[in-house]
Design a protein around this motif. Structure first.
Motif, PDB file in Angstrom:
ATOM      1  N   PHE A   1       0.813  -1.213   0.000  1.00 58.75           N
ATOM      2  CA  PHE A   1       0.000   0.000   0.000  1.00 58.75           C
ATOM      3  C   PHE A   1       0.846   1.262   0.000  1.00 58.75           C
ATOM      4  CE2 PHE A   1      -2.915  -3.054   2.050  1.00 58.75           C
ATOM      5  CZ  PHE A   1      -3.975  -2.937   1.178  1.00 58.75           C
TER       6      PHE A   1
ATOM      7  N   PRO B   1      -5.825   6.635   0.988  1.00 58.20           N
ATOM      8  CA  PRO B   1      -6.706   5.808   1.821  1.00 58.20           C
ATOM      9  C   PRO B   1      -6.683   4.351   1.388  1.00 58.20           C
ATOM     10  CG  PRO B   1      -7.788   7.872   1.316  1.00 58.20           C
ATOM     11  CD  PRO B   1      -6.487   7.881   0.569  1.00 58.20           C
ATOM     12  N   ILE B   2      -6.573   3.466   2.371  1.00 64.00           N
ATOM     13  CA  ILE B   2      -6.413   2.045   2.067  1.00 64.00           C
ATOM     14  C   ILE B   2      -7.650   1.496   1.362  1.00 64.00           C
ATOM     15  CG2 ILE B   2      -5.879  -0.226   3.037  1.00 64.00           C
ATOM     16  CD1 ILE B   2      -3.616   1.740   3.445  1.00 64.00           C
ATOM     17  N   TYR B   3      -8.840   1.916   1.817  1.00 63.89           N
ATOM     18  CA  TYR B   3     -10.057   1.383   1.186  1.00 63.89           C
ATOM     19  C   TYR B   3     -10.065   1.729  -0.303  1.00 63.89           C
ATOM     20  CZ  TYR B   3     -12.294   5.934   0.729  1.00 63.89           C
ATOM     21  OH  TYR B   3     -12.588   7.204   0.353  1.00 63.89           O
TER      22      TYR B   3
ATOM     23  N   ARG C   1     -13.030 -11.619   5.120  1.00 64.91           N
ATOM     24  CA  ARG C   1     -11.856 -11.922   5.937  1.00 64.91           C
ATOM     25  C   ARG C   1     -10.707 -12.453   5.093  1.00 64.91           C
ATOM     26  NH1 ARG C   1     -10.857 -12.621  11.525  1.00 64.91           N
ATOM     27  NH2 ARG C   1     -12.979 -11.987  11.967  1.00 64.91           N
TER      28      ARG C   1
ATOM     29  N   LEU D   1      -7.017 -10.848   4.509  1.00 62.14           N
ATOM     30  CA  LEU D   1      -5.754 -11.559   4.672  1.00 62.14           C
ATOM     31  C   LEU D   1      -4.927 -11.485   3.402  1.00 62.14           C
ATOM     32  CD1 LEU D   1      -6.792 -14.762   6.605  1.00 62.14           C
ATOM     33  CD2 LEU D   1      -5.056 -13.117   7.297  1.00 62.14           C
TER      34      LEU D   1
ATOM     35  N   THR E   1      -3.560  -8.076   3.164  1.00 62.97           N
ATOM     36  CA  THR E   1      -3.056  -7.620   4.462  1.00 62.97           C
ATOM     37  C   THR E   1      -3.651  -6.258   4.819  1.00 62.97           C
ATOM     38  OG1 THR E   1      -0.973  -8.625   3.801  1.00 62.97           O
ATOM     39  CG2 THR E   1      -1.012  -7.564   5.935  1.00 62.97           C
ATOM     40  N   ALA E   2      -4.951  -6.260   4.973  1.00 62.43           N
ATOM     41  CA  ALA E   2      -5.620  -5.057   5.449  1.00 62.43           C
ATOM     42  C   ALA E   2      -6.700  -5.478   6.439  1.00 62.43           C
ATOM     43  CB  ALA E   2      -6.243  -4.288   4.292  1.00 62.43           C
ATOM     44  N   ASN E   3      -7.243  -4.478   7.085  1.00 61.95           N
ATOM     45  CA  ASN E   3      -8.240  -4.653   8.097  1.00 61.95           C
ATOM     46  C   ASN E   3      -9.595  -5.040   7.476  1.00 61.95           C
ATOM     47  OD1 ASN E   3     -10.168  -3.850  10.009  1.00 61.95           O
ATOM     48  ND2 ASN E   3      -8.685  -2.399  10.844  1.00 61.95           N
ATOM     49  N   VAL E   4     -10.319  -5.905   8.155  1.00 62.27           N
ATOM     50  CA  VAL E   4     -11.636  -6.337   7.676  1.00 62.27           C
ATOM     51  C   VAL E   4     -12.568  -5.138   7.444  1.00 62.27           C
ATOM     52  CG1 VAL E   4     -13.732  -7.592   8.337  1.00 62.27           C
ATOM     53  CG2 VAL E   4     -11.501  -8.628   8.718  1.00 62.27           C
ATOM     54  N   ASN E   5     -12.537  -4.183   8.377  1.00 62.21           N
ATOM     55  CA  ASN E   5     -13.405  -3.002   8.259  1.00 62.21           C
ATOM     56  C   ASN E   5     -13.091  -2.199   6.995  1.00 62.21           C
ATOM     57  OD1 ASN E   5     -14.522  -3.506  10.869  1.00 62.21           O
ATOM     58  ND2 ASN E   5     -12.674  -2.619  11.749  1.00 62.21           N
ATOM     59  N   THR E   6     -11.800  -2.101   6.700  1.00 64.32           N
ATOM     60  CA  THR E   6     -11.382  -1.347   5.518  1.00 64.32           C
ATOM     61  C   THR E   6     -11.842  -2.050   4.244  1.00 64.32           C
ATOM     62  OG1 THR E   6      -9.418  -0.832   6.818  1.00 64.32           O
ATOM     63  CG2 THR E   6      -9.394  -0.165   4.522  1.00 64.32           C
TER      64      THR E   6
ATOM     65  N   ARG F   1     -15.440  -1.539   3.777  1.00 60.39           N
ATOM     66  CA  ARG F   1     -15.756  -0.210   3.238  1.00 60.39           C
ATOM     67  C   ARG F   1     -15.544  -0.175   1.731  1.00 60.39           C
ATOM     68  NH1 ARG F   1     -13.298   5.715   4.844  1.00 60.39           N
ATOM     69  NH2 ARG F   1     -14.512   6.842   3.286  1.00 60.39           N
TER      70      ARG F   1
END
Lengths: 236, 257, 123
Positions: free
Chosen positions: C3, C8-10, C36, C40, C43-48, C51
């Motif tokens: 990234f 923004p990651i999303y 999920r 994985l 490699t980012a957050n589930v919430n992101t 979104r």
């Protein structure tokens, strides 16, 4: 019912010295939080106040549990295993965790131990710093609870293991659980954080969503964080 | 919440390992003593009993210390303090496990003595035959009562010592949170003086008490004198325990990472 | 996935998946990995990731079927539109940057053609 983690008017002194004051913080369920600040800024203290290991003033609630005894049930902290004798074996430590934490998931621990290559037959005294840190992370994440506090989980760990640990966090964090990761170095985990909380000047200096920072200021999280320590930063 | 049984189990387990290591060392010491007696050519059937008796005192003292040290760790290490359990149960579980562990060491010592007596029985009987014990007007029931009472007294004194050590430790730990380091040292100094003074007073009191009990042995009415000090000590144990739990709840922090 | 910390990651995840749709790595109607698993994977957050998915669903590029998962839209025109849109965005960016160097439209075209001949015009 207020779900999540709430701190109201938290204050902490040690030996007449003010360490933290006017700490107000609300974190909603499911979030991964980066707790940032210089060494000695009070990141660990903040975590210890939440677990009840440090005694301060103010209200702290995890999913409505405010009494320390109840709160312990809802929080899993990377404690450093100091209560064990040096010759204790890893599997004995795991048994201890299994015995005292009703929410400890042995299967999950086994999966993580395999993934992180932790040898259960080793004695605590023979573990390298990185291996011990991996064991602590695996134990902490193996509980199924509402709040995980990881205090500088990447210190002394090589970059390959860091990646594995970050993957473990993403893979095993329950959806509604909050995870707080403290570090004085942010670039490694920036991509997985929802929000950052910066502890500075004895209180919570900033609490902001990471993607909002990227959108608003057009900078990286690390650059933003560093700018907080430069005089006359433009972000306030 | 974690049950009392589980707390008791894990707190006992760590003490149990150390107690066993200590007992193993004692057995080695006894073996070495016997070998030494053999070399000097004085080996007899009562040698084992002599060796056991001479090492038992050291074992009790070291055992007491090891148990106390482990016990105190439970109050200042996150490993134990983070367990989801009320401080009251942590305290009681810890005290009970210390008690059980000391009882265990005592049990092993009694067995070792019995073994020693068994082996040297013939020789010991001869000695006893020469000096018969004067029972006076006491019935065997009186003797048993006295032995039980003295044993009870010893155990209560030991528990009292533990609760006192814990109480002092927790006071020191609690004051260190809100006092600057200079006054911390002063408080600790004053506290040590007070504790040493109290220990000396209690010890003197107990010595007087024991000598009175043994001298008044023929008149079994003297035993009744023991109930007051026992009651007094139990009261102190209770007060110290309540105060310690209060300190744990309000002020005592764990050692930081 | 690597990234850029400044973006923004999303948004980066969204762009990444759009690329896969346009290039055909993800076929129309193809099922996406679970949230999920996707998290994985990159490699980012589930919430992101959630979104990013929500925005793609809102844009109609992804169809969310309750209990079944997320699927790439079957609507080929939408994919074509997306492609056009991304091309426009890229061209616009290049154009603006060149324009900022005080190049005229004519010069921009010439330099682009020149560049393509230089590379042997093979892609």
């Amino acid at each position: 019912m207020t779900a999540g983690l709430t701190l109201q008017g938290v204050q902490y002194r040690h030996g007449m010295k003010m360490i933290l004051h006017d700490v107000d913080l609300t974190i909603t369920p499911g979030k991964i939080i980066g707790l940032l600040g210089e060494n000695g800024a009070g990141k660990t203290t903040l975590m210890r106040l939440i677990t009840g290991s440090a005694k301060g003033k103010g209200t702290i609630a995890i999913n409505d549990a405010t009494v320390v005894g109840d709160r312990k049930q809802h929080v899993s902290f990377t404690e450093q295993l100091r209560g064990f004798a040096r010759e204790t074996r890893v599997e004995q430590v795991v048994n201890f965790y299994h015995d005292v934490y009703g929410d400890f998931d042995s299967q999950r621990y086994q999966d993580m131990a395999t993934f992180l290559q932790i040898d259960g037959s080793l004695k605590l005294s023979s573990l390298s710093k990185g291996m011990k840190e991996k064991l602590i992370i695996a134990l902490t994440l193996s509980r199924r609870t509402d709040l995980y506090l990881l205090d500088e989980p990447f210190s002394g760990i090589d970059s390959m293991s860091r990646k594995r640990i970050i993957n473990s966090i993403l893979q095993w964090k329950p959806d509604d659980a909050i995870m707080v990761i403290s570090d004085h170095y942010v670039s490694e985990v920036a991509a997985i954080l929802d929000e950052i909380v910066v502890v500075k000047d004895q209180t919570i200096f900033t609490h902001e969503a990471t993607d909002a920072i990227r959108e608003k200021y057009d900078v990286g999280i690390e650059a933003y964080y560093e700018s907080l320590y430069e005089k006359g930063n433009d972000y306030d | 919440m974690t049950s009392f049984g589980r707390i008791f189990k894990v707190l006992t387990r760590s003490k149990f390992r150390e107690a066993n290591l200590l007992l193993l060392i004692q057995l080695i010491a006894i073996a070495v003593s016997l070998v030494w007696i053999l070399i000097t050519g004085a080996l007899s059937t009562t040698s084992l009993l002599q060796a056991v008796s001479s090492w038992a005192g050291v074992t009790y003292v070291v055992g007491f210390y090891l148990i106390a040290r482990r016990s105190e760790q439970a109050y200042t290490q996150d490993t134990f303090r983070l367990i989801p359990v009320e401080e009251t149960w942590l305290y009681l579980g810890n005290l009970l496990s210390s008690f059980v562990m000391f009882f265990y060491i005592m049990g092993v010592e009694v067995l070792l003595h019995l073994a020693g007596i068994g082996i040297g029985w013939q020789a010991l009987r001869k000695d006893l035959g020469i000096h018969p014990v004067d029972m006076g007007p006491n019935t065997p029931w009186d003797i048993i009562k006295i032995v039980m009472l003295v044993a009870l007294l010893v155990l209560i004194v030991i528990v009292l010592m533990w609760t006192t050590i814990t109480f002092v430790h927790l006071v020191v730990s609690a004051t260190s949170n809100f006092l600057p380091s200079a006054s911390k040292r002063l408080v600790n100094f004053v506290l040590y003086i007070v504790v040493i003074f109290l220990v000396v007073r209690v010890a003197a009191f107990l010595i007087v008490l024991f000598s009175r009990v043994t001298s008044s042995l023929p008149t079994s009415g003297g035993i009744m004198d023991l109930w007051w000090p026992i009651g007094g000590m139990v009261l102190v144990i209770v007060i110290e325990s309540v105060a310690s739990v209060f300190l744990l709840k309000k002020w005592v922090e764990t050692v930081p990472n | 996935m690597h990234f850029d910390d400044k973006i923004p990651i999303y948004y980066q995840i969204k762009t990444h998946i759009y690329h896969e749709i346009i290039t055909g790595t993800l076929q129309p109607g193809e099922k996406l990995l679970s949230v999920r698993q996707l998290a994985l994977d990159v490699t980012a957050n589930v919430n992101t990731v959630q979104r990013a998915l929500s925005e793609m669903i809102a844009a109609g590029m992804i169809d969310s079927k309750r209990g079944k998962g997320n699927f790439v839209t079957m609507d080929e025109t939408k994919i074509t539109d997306l492609k056009t849109q991304l091309i426009t965005e890229q061209v616009a960016r290049a154009y603006q940057q060149l324009h900022a160097l005080n190049l005229s439209d004519e010069e921009i075209l010439t330099s682009l053609k020149h560049y393509m001949t230089q590379r042997g015009n093979v892609e």
